[in-house]
Design an enzyme around this catalytic site. Structure first.
Site, PDB file in Angstrom:
ATOM      1  N   ASN A 194      39.163  80.078  23.087  1.00 47.16           N
ATOM      2  CA  ASN A 194      39.156  78.626  23.200  1.00 47.16           C
ATOM      3  C   ASN A 194      38.099  78.218  24.220  1.00 47.16           C
ATOM      4  OD1 ASN A 194      40.313  78.909  25.820  1.00 47.16           O
ATOM      5  ND2 ASN A 194      42.386  78.842  24.961  1.00 47.16           N
ATOM      6  N   LYS A 195      37.948  76.944  24.454  1.00 46.74           N
ATOM      7  CA  LYS A 195      36.882  76.451  25.333  1.00 46.74           C
ATOM      8  C   LYS A 195      37.003  77.021  26.750  1.00 46.74           C
ATOM      9  CE  LYS A 195      36.601  71.942  25.748  1.00 46.74           C
ATOM     10  NZ  LYS A 195      36.252  70.518  25.441  1.00 46.74           N
ATOM     11  N   LYS A 196      38.223  77.066  27.262  1.00 38.10           N
ATOM     12  CA  LYS A 196      38.461  77.577  28.616  1.00 38.10           C
ATOM     13  C   LYS A 196      38.128  79.067  28.699  1.00 38.10           C
ATOM     14  CE  LYS A 196      42.196  78.010  32.062  1.00 38.10           C
ATOM     15  NZ  LYS A 196      42.312  79.470  32.094  1.00 38.10           N
ATOM     16  N   GLU A 197      38.563  79.828  27.688  1.00 36.51           N
ATOM     17  CA  GLU A 197      38.283  81.271  27.669  1.00 36.51           C
ATOM     18  C   GLU A 197      36.796  81.548  27.532  1.00 36.51           C
ATOM     19  OE1 GLU A 197      42.515  82.745  25.649  1.00 36.51           O
ATOM     20  OE2 GLU A 197      40.838  82.100  24.385  1.00 36.51           O
ATOM     21  N   ASP A 262      47.012  81.774  16.949  1.00 40.18           N
ATOM     22  CA  ASP A 262      47.392  82.857  16.030  1.00 40.18           C
ATOM     23  C   ASP A 262      47.164  82.436  14.587  1.00 40.18           C
ATOM     24  OD1 ASP A 262      48.219  84.430  18.167  1.00 40.18           O
ATOM     25  OD2 ASP A 262      50.296  83.760  18.056  1.00 40.18           O
TER      26      ASP A 262
END
Length: 504
Positions: A194-197, A262
């Site tokens: 995701n964006k944060k990761e 998922d």
């Protein structure tokens, strides 16, 4: 169209305790929860496998559980879904990963984690490798998914061995990554951060399309990916394929984002296992996620639900929807069949319009439906909807189990009635007809008569007005029966128009 997919990763059992809090403990200043019910859900790699089963995949799963009650229950739940669990290693030295959540008055008040995060044993790794190699050598697998929750299964060297095996077998390998060090994922087909990761891995703050492109390029280079993908929550999904594509989110209502990640990786692997185009695969995954977030709890999305979601929200005309994309939904009981079986339930009017993109799929479902149900067909301009129309359509609907209305297009009406007609444009007439409970589906035709449409539908009952007494009804040779219905006297669009013209 059932792909075979292997899921490898951290197996998690989600345990929910539901109760009420009516007092504080006399022993300590803590809530006392009176338990009302408990339930177990599949988490981690197990939830990915569950999503794949919902989409119609054959699934094998590899991972590790403890020799404990939680492990037994986890394996039982997987097997009950038809998932092959021969790749699950049972360890004496570590517990099954279990997350217990205590929920009081619909609020989570406590979570208790039972887990071991250290790397799994060499025996465990070799067991999983042995199963993986056997499946690859027997050519039983079309795609591999690695689901990393940093619980000790996907350690760097082991992960690289799995990627090498996939590449050697010329298979796509998709990974849901965790942590800041993505070097262990090098060589994968794609990752789904995701964006944060992605920000943590690339050290690039994603705030606009320029920074999204830079982060995507850096991910592709540092991990040697075939495609670079970043999920953007409410902004959709960014995918780098020669150039950056930003596929916007299509979720209309968001109730719970649990498990959406998922669902995305499961949907992507399902499509890529079928050798679908990556952009169409991302569009499909976006739709699957939209279905899931519109529900409450960590749940799955079926192909039928995805199809209905796209149809209901007028999303089947996208540039990412090809004929091959639509064929993904085609089965004997295809995406329309559950909807047809649910009649005469009142539905959102957008569900009732059958456009050219979905007509063939609809007709296939209709054939199956007609084996024991009656289909009625009628047609008209239905320009200014009035009581005469409503009475006529309600009477028509009583003749069988499903009423399809063939609607003249704007161009067709102009040819028949002149350039001043229609009064109401096509999209308005579709919406008005669809809003009627007695009408089940609306199909627009552009010809002067509905003969071609009647030939495709082959209705059990073809309905026209009583003014056709003694005349040939167009398309009657394709219907089992023709029924003529009396009009309400004095009610007509022409009369309404003339009356309006006299008003000063």
């Amino acid at each position: 169209m059932k792909p075979n997919i292997l899921v490898i990763g951290d197996l998690i059992l989600d345990h929910y305790i539901w109760g009420e809090c009516k007092r504080i403990s006399p022993e300590a200043p803590v809530q006392v929860i009176e338990t009302k019910k408990e339930n177990l859900n599949l988490g981690g790699a197990c939830n990915v496998a569950n999503n794949l089963v919902a989409l119609g995949s054959n699934v094998w799963i590899c991972g590790i559980v403890g020799e404990d009650e939680a492990g037994e229950k986890l394996v039982e739940k997987l097997q009950s879904l038809g998932i092959n669990t021969l790749g699950i290693y049972k360890s004496k030295d570590r517990p099954t990963t279990q997350k217990s959540r205590v929920i009081a008055s619909n609020q989570q008040v406590l979570r208790i984690d039972k887990e071991e995060k250290k790397p799994i044993s060499k025996e465990g790794e070799e067991f999983i490798l042995k199963v993986t190699i056997a499946l690859l050598q027997s050519k039983s697998i079309d795609c591999i998914v690695l689901s990393d929750y940093q619980k000790g299964v996907l350690e760097p060297i082991f992960t690289q061995r799995l990627i090498a095996l996939a590449k050697e077998a010329d298979l796509k390998i998709l990974i849901d990554p965790k942590g800041e060090d993505y070097s262990k994922y090098k060589g994968a087909t794609l990752l789904t951060p995701n964006k944060k990761e992605a920000k943590e891995a690339t050290k690039i703050d994603i705030v606009d399309e320029e920074s999204l492109l830079k982060a995507s390029q850096k991910l592709k280079e540092m991990c040697d990916l075939e495609y670079s993908l970043i999920t953007l929550s409410e902004d959709g999904i960014g995918i780098l394929k020669e150039k950056l594509y930003k596929i916007p989110t299509i979720a209309k209502e968001v109730f719970d984002v649990t498990g959406a990640g998922d669902t995305v990786i499961a949907a992507l692997s399902y499509m890529l296992a079928l050798k679908e185009d990556i952009l169409e695969s991302v569009y499909f995954a976006n739709a699957a996620a939209a279905v899931v977030v519109s529900k409450i709890g960590s749940v799955t999305a079926t192909k039928e639900e995805i199809y209905h979601y796209l149809q209901r929200n007028n999303l089947l005309n996208s540039k990412f929807v090809s004929k091959r994309f639509l064929e993904i939904f085609s089965t004997k009981q295809n995406a329309f069949f559950p909807l047809l079986e649910s009649l005469p339930k009142v539905r959102n009017y957008k569900e009732k319009f059958i456009n050219e993109a979905i007509l063939q799929d609809f007709l296939k479902a209709l054939e199956e439906f007609q084996k024991d149900k009656k289909v009625i067909f009628t047609n008209g301009c239905f320009d200014i909807l009035h009581f005469g129309h409503i009475d006529y359509l309600n009477k028509a609907r009583t003749l069988g189990d499903l009423l399809i209305v063939g609607l003249n297009s704007d161009d067709s009406i102009k040819r028949l009635k002149g350039n001043e007609r229609p009064i109401n444009l096509q999209e308005d007439r579709i919406a008005l007809l669809s809003a009627l409970e007695c009408v089940d589906f609306v199909i627009v035709f552009n010809e002067d008569t509905p003969r071609e449409l009647v030939a495709k539908i082959k209705p059990d009952v073809l309905v026209k007005g009583a003014d056709y007494e003694g005349k040939v009804v167009v398309g009657s040779e394709f219907a089992k029966e023709v029924c003529l219905i009396e009009f309400q006297e004095g009610r007509s669009t022409t009369n309404l128009i003339e009356k309006i013209k006299t008003i000063k």
